[in-house]
Motif scaffolding. Structure first.
Motif, PDB file in Angstrom:
ATOM      1  N   ARG A   1      56.552  27.901  35.361  1.00 58.23           N
ATOM      2  CA  ARG A   1      57.810  27.804  34.606  1.00 58.23           C
ATOM      3  C   ARG A   1      58.828  26.940  35.380  1.00 58.23           C
ATOM      4  O   ARG A   1      59.532  26.115  34.805  1.00 58.23           O
ATOM      5  CB  ARG A   1      58.360  29.209  34.368  1.00 58.23           C
ATOM      6  N   ALA A   2      58.851  27.114  36.710  1.00 58.75           N
ATOM      7  CA  ALA A   2      59.793  26.352  37.524  1.00 58.75           C
ATOM      8  C   ALA A   2      59.461  24.861  37.487  1.00 58.75           C
ATOM      9  O   ALA A   2      60.358  24.006  37.387  1.00 58.75           O
ATOM     10  CB  ALA A   2      59.763  26.864  38.956  1.00 58.75           C
ATOM     11  N   ARG A   3      58.169  24.518  37.563  1.00 60.40           N
ATOM     12  CA  ARG A   3      57.801  23.095  37.548  1.00 60.40           C
ATOM     13  C   ARG A   3      58.098  22.464  36.181  1.00 60.40           C
ATOM     14  O   ARG A   3      58.435  21.281  36.094  1.00 60.40           O
ATOM     15  CB  ARG A   3      56.328  22.941  37.912  1.00 60.40           C
ATOM     16  N   LEU A   4      57.975  23.250  35.131  1.00 59.88           N
ATOM     17  CA  LEU A   4      58.343  22.742  33.806  1.00 59.88           C
ATOM     18  C   LEU A   4      59.850  22.452  33.743  1.00 59.88           C
ATOM     19  O   LEU A   4      60.286  21.450  33.182  1.00 59.88           O
ATOM     20  CB  LEU A   4      57.958  23.774  32.740  1.00 59.88           C
ATOM     21  N   ILE A   5      60.637  23.304  34.369  1.00 57.73           N
ATOM     22  CA  ILE A   5      62.086  23.074  34.436  1.00 57.73           C
ATOM     23  C   ILE A   5      62.386  21.821  35.239  1.00 57.73           C
ATOM     24  O   ILE A   5      63.255  21.021  34.871  1.00 57.73           O
ATOM     25  CB  ILE A   5      62.782  24.302  35.064  1.00 57.73           C
TER      26      ILE A   5
END
Length: 347
Positions: free
Chosen positions: A52-56
């Motif tokens: 989720r963080a890398r998508l952000i």
């Protein structure tokens, strides 16, 4: 087995975000840590939050706003895809508009400040005479670009130019000008037609912009290349022309020109015959050496010229300030006359 907890620093390094960015996304509800220590407030993350963080991170680099991020992260696939596709279309349109605007700015920078049209007022018959005088130097081949006459306006006035690459004719006409320097090239038929019209215009207003010459509402000329005549002239030695004429012819010419006064310049001490009048006596007393300048009435100049030895005088025309210098051929340099330009400043 429970997943290991990562401190905010370790998690930040793993996903490519700063600790402050993680705190911000926690406050926005986009990336909530797995645990928060109630005593210290420390945030802890689990590895499963890394995707989720890398998508952000990807959306942040693309400039996706927070609300669109929220839809992409927390909505069904179809809705998330539609949201990010709409964002991409909007960004593409923005980029195209920005590119067009930047190209316009670059073109304006390359072009420099917008040129102001050159405007000059000049006696029509004077310009007409200049056009007719120089046109004989133009190329006679109608297909040649040099079968034309250049009208060039700068801060000093108007230059009228013609050349066939072997010789060049230039008339420089003094005049007050406005705007920036500009030029227009007239074909020979246009130049001849314009000269005929100018004969009937006492004071003509010329306006030149983008290679077009406008006179009395008529547009003439074309924006094309033409030899840089000022560079050619600057490379030449100062011109000097001499002619010998009978003194009687000179006096007759001065009378015909209706000069009220002449300016006399003594290049060396003048040898004048014994004066016959008080006026001539005063004149002789004032010519003590070279460099003296006198303004004489035409009648008195007649008598002064009669004191030159011989019946002929020599004319010398210099290009620097275009005076006509008159000297006695029997005593060169003794007497010089600067012909006045008060009567016809354009001639």
């Amino acid at each position: 087995m429970d997943e290991p907890l990562l401190t905010i620093g370790a998690f930040a390094r793993a996903v490519g975000l700063t600790a402050s960015a993680l705190r911000h996304y926690d406050e926005c509800g986009l990336l909530v840590p797995a645990e928060v220590d109630s005593g210290t407030g420390y945030r802890y993350y689990t590895p499963e939050l890394a995707d989720r963080a890398r998508l952000i991170v990807g959306m942040r680099e693309a400039g996706v706003p927070i609300e669109t991020m929220r839809i992409v992260l927390d909505s069904p696939v179809a809705e998330a895809r539609a949201a990010i596709t709409a964002f991409l279309a909007d960004q593409t349109a923005r980029t195209a508009r920005a590119e067009e605007a930047v190209r316009g700015v670059l073109a304006a920078v390359d072009a420099g400040p917008a040129a102001r049209p050159a405007v000059v007022e000049i006696p029509g018959p004077v310009l007409a005479a200049a056009l007719r005088q120089v046109r004989h130097a133009a190329d006679t081949d109608p297909a040649s670009e040099l079968a034309s006459v250049l009208v060039d306006v700068d801060s000093a006035g108007v230059d009228v130019v013609a050349t066939n690459r072997y010789w060049m004719a230039v008339r420089s006409l003094s005049a007050a000008t406005e705007g920036d320097g500009a030029r227009a090239v007239l074909g020979l038929p246009e130049a001849a037609e314009l000269a005929d019209r100018l004969d009937r215009i006492s004071i003509a207003e010329l306006r030149i912009a983008d290679g077009t010459l406008t006179v009395a509402g008529q547009e003439l000329g074309r924006d094309t290349t033409y030899p840089a005549h000022r560079l050619v002239l600057a490379g030449l030695e100062p011109a000097a022309t001499h002619a010998v004429l009978a003194r009687a012819d000179l006096l007759e010419g001065l009378d015909a020109a209706a000069y009220a006064e002449v300016d006399l310049f003594l290049m060396e001490r003048a040898h004048l015959r014994s004066p016959h009048t008080a006026e001539e006596t005063a004149l002789r007393g004032s010519v003590t050496g070279p460099g003296a300048r006198l303004r004489l009435g035409t009648a008195l100049f007649h008598r002064v010229l009669s004191t030159c030895l011989g019946d002929e005088v020599q004319l010398a025309v210099t290009a620097a300030d275009r005076p006509v210098v008159i000297t006695s051929p029997y005593q060169p340099g003794h007497l010089a006359l600067l012909m006045p330009v008060r009567r016809d400043p354009q001639g």
